[in-house]
Design a protein around this motif. Structure first.
Motif, PDB file in Angstrom:
ATOM      1  N   SER A   1       4.619   7.743  -1.776  1.00 49.65           N
ATOM      2  CA  SER A   1       5.446   8.655  -0.878  1.00 49.65           C
ATOM      3  C   SER A   1       7.353   8.700  -0.670  1.00 49.65           C
ATOM      4  N   HIS A   2       7.416   6.589  -0.820  1.00 50.13           N
ATOM      5  CA  HIS A   2       8.655   6.731  -0.945  1.00 50.13           C
ATOM      6  C   HIS A   2       9.460   7.282  -2.251  1.00 50.13           C
ATOM      7  N   ALA A   3       8.347   6.487  -3.956  1.00 54.57           N
ATOM      8  CA  ALA A   3       8.686   6.941  -5.171  1.00 54.57           C
ATOM      9  C   ALA A   3       9.506   8.019  -5.356  1.00 54.57           C
TER      10      ALA A   3
ATOM     11  N   CYS B   1      11.282  10.756  10.728  1.00 61.25           N
ATOM     12  CA  CYS B   1      11.774  10.144   9.468  1.00 61.25           C
ATOM     13  C   CYS B   1      11.094  10.334   8.129  1.00 61.25           C
ATOM     14  N   ASP B   2      11.897  11.031   6.901  1.00 62.68           N
ATOM     15  CA  ASP B   2      10.665  11.314   5.574  1.00 62.68           C
ATOM     16  C   ASP B   2       9.720  12.283   6.193  1.00 62.68           C
ATOM     17  N   GLY B   3       9.803  13.745   6.442  1.00 58.27           N
ATOM     18  CA  GLY B   3       8.907  14.720   7.001  1.00 58.27           C
ATOM     19  C   GLY B   3       8.999  14.996   5.344  1.00 58.27           C
ATOM     20  N   PRO B   4       9.824  15.438   4.732  1.00 55.36           N
ATOM     21  CA  PRO B   4       9.125  16.056   3.365  1.00 55.36           C
ATOM     22  C   PRO B   4       8.886  15.043   2.289  1.00 55.36           C
ATOM     23  N   GLN B   5       8.975  14.079   2.545  1.00 54.05           N
ATOM     24  CA  GLN B   5       7.722  13.206   1.655  1.00 54.05           C
ATOM     25  C   GLN B   5       5.946  13.028   2.012  1.00 54.05           C
ATOM     26  N   ALA B   6       6.184  13.459   3.290  1.00 55.15           N
ATOM     27  CA  ALA B   6       4.960  13.695   4.282  1.00 55.15           C
ATOM     28  C   ALA B   6       4.118  14.537   3.703  1.00 55.15           C
TER      29      ALA B   6
ATOM     30  N   VAL C   1       0.155   5.884   1.700  1.00 59.52           N
ATOM     31  CA  VAL C   1       0.806   7.685   1.996  1.00 59.52           C
ATOM     32  C   VAL C   1       1.767   7.930   3.203  1.00 59.52           C
ATOM     33  N   GLU C   2       2.456   8.502   2.875  1.00 63.20           N
ATOM     34  CA  GLU C   2       2.488   8.814   4.550  1.00 63.20           C
ATOM     35  C   GLU C   2       2.225  10.564   5.154  1.00 63.20           C
ATOM     36  N   VAL C   3       1.825  10.106   6.406  1.00 68.19           N
ATOM     37  CA  VAL C   3       1.009  11.602   6.365  1.00 68.19           C
ATOM     38  C   VAL C   3       1.303  12.301   8.089  1.00 68.19           C
TER      39      VAL C   3
ATOM     40  N   LEU D   1      -4.096   2.679   8.584  1.00 74.37           N
ATOM     41  CA  LEU D   1      -3.640   2.938   9.531  1.00 74.37           C
ATOM     42  C   LEU D   1      -2.084   2.332   9.395  1.00 74.37           C
ATOM     43  N   ARG D   2      -1.412   3.376   8.649  1.00 76.61           N
ATOM     44  CA  ARG D   2      -0.027   3.036   8.107  1.00 76.61           C
ATOM     45  C   ARG D   2       1.202   3.444   9.714  1.00 76.61           C
ATOM     46  N   GLY D   3       2.334   2.661   9.360  1.00 73.67           N
ATOM     47  CA  GLY D   3       3.145   3.184  11.096  1.00 73.67           C
ATOM     48  C   GLY D   3       4.609   2.114  11.209  1.00 73.67           C
TER      49      GLY D   3
ATOM     50  N   PRO E   1       1.539   8.130   9.121  1.00 71.91           N
ATOM     51  CA  PRO E   1       3.325   8.743   9.471  1.00 71.91           C
ATOM     52  C   PRO E   1       4.155   7.538   8.862  1.00 71.91           C
ATOM     53  N   CYS E   2       6.016   7.921   8.747  1.00 74.05           N
ATOM     54  CA  CYS E   2       6.226   7.211   7.866  1.00 74.05           C
ATOM     55  C   CYS E   2       7.069   6.072   9.811  1.00 74.05           C
ATOM     56  N   THR E   3       6.911   6.895  10.615  1.00 77.58           N
ATOM     57  CA  THR E   3       7.247   6.503  11.989  1.00 77.58           C
ATOM     58  C   THR E   3       6.283   6.413  12.908  1.00 77.58           C
TER      59      THR E   3
ATOM     60  N   PHE F   1       9.489  -1.177  14.155  1.00 78.33           N
ATOM     61  CA  PHE F   1      10.596  -0.929  13.406  1.00 78.33           C
ATOM     62  C   PHE F   1      10.886  -0.624  12.133  1.00 78.33           C
ATOM     63  N   LYS F   2      12.125  -0.030  12.133  1.00 77.10           N
ATOM     64  CA  LYS F   2      12.461   0.846  10.595  1.00 77.10           C
ATOM     65  C   LYS F   2      13.580   0.793   9.883  1.00 77.10           C
ATOM     66  N   PRO F   3      12.899   0.310   8.631  1.00 76.41           N
ATOM     67  CA  PRO F   3      14.554   0.189   8.065  1.00 76.41           C
ATOM     68  C   PRO F   3      15.490   1.328   7.626  1.00 76.41           C
TER      69      PRO F   3
HETATM   70 MN    MN Z   1       8.841   7.063   5.307  1.00 72.68          MN
END
Ligand code: MN
Ligand code: PEP
Length: 339
Positions: free
Chosen positions: A272-274, A309-314, A298-300, A126-128, A102-104, A131-133
């Motif tokens: 994803s962010h691109a 956060c960032d739902g449309p790209q997940a 990649v965000e999932v 696993l990404r996650g 997930p993004c977050t 602390f989010k900017p």
């Molecule tokens: Mn994100």
């Protein structure tokens, strides 16, 4: 290389030569039909500090050697760097790393569900975000330390190493304790103090390209981490700002082969962010694999419509296995198997 003006006198050429010799470089005077050029071989930083541009008869100073040092593929006898994270390889021939999550980190349930899905489909880490900017100070900034504990639990249950962002030097110890790979986000690529902190944590660093940073600047940022004695830097192309606004950022696919030529460090891509749009994530991922990237991040999400956060790209978690299979097929065209 110092280019003299057409009117420069012999005395002015000699004065430039003498000043160059004070920093111990090898000096080569190259008289031409119109102008004289003076080559200075060695110590470009010392030469840069001589103030030659201001000397009589000097037209311009043209740097020939590359501004980045430790990240450069010119570094003597340097083989491609392979970063090994708990046995999962990033870089070198033959492997393709798929980092997903997930993004977050929003909750234990959400994180565990995604972690299990991506592990089953062949993800290597696993990404996650803990602390989010966030562009707005009023947006959700992550669960912080609680998220780090959730990520540790997800690692415990799935065996996936954890990639999470270091946003602030104040969190360095907590991040070092829980993360297997320390991410430096795009917005902090030129936060030199933070790069030095990250370089000292004894963990591999995933360094994202700044939103408006050149590749030279990315490699000089990598130098900040490398000079702390940490050889394990993974570069990440995640899209840059251009005049195009249809996509969230513009994925610079050319950066992949360019970096492969100019640095020994592994290069991964964040589609994803691109793109900011899940429909573009798979095509861009396939393109990145075919262009020779060493992997993807990649965000999932199980339920992107309700992501904080960032739902449309997940990517939908339910689509992830098919995604991984299609990307793996493209990586295989370049002789790489999922790491
Ligand atoms: Mn994100
Ligand atoms: C992220 O990966 O969570 C992130 C914020 O990415 P970037 O720094 O590339 O915007």
């Amino acid at each position: 290389m110092i280019v003299m003006t057409p009117e420069a006198s012999e005395a002015e050429v000699a004065a430039v030569r003498s000043r160059l010799e004070t920093v111990g470089v090898h000096v080569l005077v190259l008289p031409g039909e119109m102008t004289t050029a003076i080559g200075a071989i060695g110590d470009p930083i010392g030469v840069g500090e001589l103030g030659l541009e201001g000397m009589p008869g000097v037209d311009r100073v043209v740097p020939i050697s590359r501004p980045y040092k430790l990240a450069s593929s010119e570094l003597a006898h340097h083989e491609p760097t392979v970063v090994s994270v708990d046995g999962r390889r990033v870089g070198g021939d033959g492997t393709f790393a798929l980092i997903a999550g997930p993004c977050t980190v929003e909750s234990l349930e959400q994180t565990l569900a995604v972690a299990r899905t991506v592990a089953a489909a062949g993800a290597s880490m696993l990404r996650g975000g803990a602390f989010k900017p966030r562009t707005s100070p009023f947006a959700f900034k992550g669960l912080g330390i609680v998220a780090l504990r959730i990520l540790a639990e997800a690692r415990e249950q799935t065996g996936l190493p954890i990639v999470t962002e270091l946003l602030d030097a104040a969190h360095a110890d907590a991040i070092a304790e829980h993360a297997d790979v320390v991410q430096i986000g795009a917005r902090n690529m030129q936060n030199y103090a933070l790069l030095e902190v990250a370089g000292k944590l004894g963990k591999p660093v995933l360094l994202k390209r700044g939103l408006s940073s050149s590749l030279d600047e990315l490699l000089m940022a990598a130098d900040y981490v490398l000079k702390e004695g940490n050889p394990d830097v993974i570069l990440c192309e995640r899209g840059i700002r251009t005049f195009e606004t249809a996509t969230r950022f513009t994925l610079d696919l050319g950066a992949i082969p360019w970096l492969k030529i100019h640095t020994h460090l592994p290069v991964i891509v964040d589609p994803s962010h691109a793109s900011g749009d899940r429909r573009l994530v798979e095509p861009l991922s396939r393109a990145a694999a075919a262009a020779g990237a060493d992997g993807l991040i990649v965000e999932v999400h199980e339920d992107p419509e309700h992501a904080l956060c960032d739902g449309p790209q997940a990517l939908y978690a339910s689509d992830f296995a098919a995604f991984a299979e299609n990307v793996a097929a493209h990586a295989q065209l370049c002789g790489r198997l999922l790491a």
